[in-house]
Design a protein around this motif. Structure first.
Motif, PDB file in Angstrom:
ATOM      1  N   LEU A  52       0.629  -3.856  -3.494  1.00  0.00           N
ATOM      2  CA  LEU A  52       0.134  -3.167  -2.305  1.00  0.00           C
ATOM      3  C   LEU A  52      -1.276  -2.627  -2.511  1.00  0.00           C
ATOM      4  O   LEU A  52      -2.080  -2.623  -1.591  1.00  0.00           O
ATOM      5  N   CYS A  53      -1.589  -2.216  -3.730  1.00  0.00           N
ATOM      6  CA  CYS A  53      -2.910  -1.647  -4.021  1.00  0.00           C
ATOM      7  C   CYS A  53      -3.985  -2.717  -4.183  1.00  0.00           C
ATOM      8  O   CYS A  53      -5.158  -2.405  -4.291  1.00  0.00           O
ATOM      9  N   GLU A  71      -1.601   4.612  -6.112  1.00  0.00           N
ATOM     10  CA  GLU A  71      -2.133   3.980  -4.907  1.00  0.00           C
ATOM     11  C   GLU A  71      -1.053   3.171  -4.185  1.00  0.00           C
ATOM     12  O   GLU A  71      -0.922   3.240  -2.960  1.00  0.00           O
ATOM     13  N   CYS A  72      -0.241   2.418  -4.934  1.00  0.00           N
ATOM     14  CA  CYS A  72       0.872   1.672  -4.336  1.00  0.00           C
ATOM     15  C   CYS A  72       1.851   2.631  -3.669  1.00  0.00           C
ATOM     16  O   CYS A  72       2.318   2.386  -2.551  1.00  0.00           O
ATOM     17  N   ASP A  77       4.455   4.877   1.019  1.00  0.00           N
ATOM     18  CA  ASP A  77       4.882   6.056   1.782  1.00  0.00           C
ATOM     19  C   ASP A  77       4.290   6.058   3.185  1.00  0.00           C
ATOM     20  O   ASP A  77       4.940   6.487   4.132  1.00  0.00           O
ATOM     21  N   SER A  78       3.068   5.565   3.330  1.00  0.00           N
ATOM     22  CA  SER A  78       2.451   5.535   4.664  1.00  0.00           C
ATOM     23  C   SER A  78       3.092   4.452   5.547  1.00  0.00           C
ATOM     24  O   SER A  78       3.115   4.578   6.764  1.00  0.00           O
ATOM     25  N   LEU A  79       3.612   3.389   4.933  1.00  0.00           N
ATOM     26  CA  LEU A  79       4.269   2.323   5.687  1.00  0.00           C
ATOM     27  C   LEU A  79       5.699   2.702   6.040  1.00  0.00           C
ATOM     28  O   LEU A  79       6.260   2.190   7.012  1.00  0.00           O
ATOM     29  N   ASN A  80       6.308   3.543   5.232  1.00  0.00           N
ATOM     30  CA  ASN A  80       7.718   3.932   5.404  1.00  0.00           C
ATOM     31  C   ASN A  80       7.849   5.438   5.403  1.00  0.00           C
ATOM     32  O   ASN A  80       8.379   6.013   4.463  1.00  0.00           O
ATOM     33  N   PRO A  81       7.347   6.119   6.440  1.00  0.00           N
ATOM     34  CA  PRO A  81       7.428   7.592   6.444  1.00  0.00           C
ATOM     35  C   PRO A  81       8.871   8.083   6.327  1.00  0.00           C
ATOM     36  O   PRO A  81       9.757   7.564   6.989  1.00  0.00           O
TER      37      PRO A  81
END
Length: 88
Positions: A52-53, A71-72, A77-81
């Motif tokens: 992801l990073c 970073e990953c 976390d931003s994709l899966n709140p």
């Protein structure tokens, strides 16, 4: 008051090298988030994967031996709140 050694006595310095199961450079490595199907294919075929990073590498070590790439984790976390799991 000075300390005197008995004749023939000497000071011995105990120098030990502490070894760990980690390999050189392990402290710079992280466990990265990668789609599970891509990871399995990469482990079998020896092909590179993209985390992801953005890191590109051919996985060859046990990812549980390393801390998660910050970073990953942030991207995941931003994709899966609200979702705490999902490490791959």
């Amino acid at each position: 008051m000075s300390t005197q050694l008995t004749p023939g006595a000497e000071t011995v310095v105990d120098e030990r090298t502490q070894t760990s199961p980690a390999e050189p450079g392990d402290h710079e490595r992280f466990s990265h988030y990668v789609p599970k199907d891509k990871l399995t294919e990469a482990m079998v075929m020896g092909t590179p994967v993209v985390a992801l990073c953005g890191k590109v590498w051919v996985p060859s070590r046990d990812p549980q031996r390393f801390p998660v790439c910050p970073e990953c984790k942030e991207i995941w976390d931003s994709l899966n709140p609200g979702d705490e799991g999902g490490e791959e």
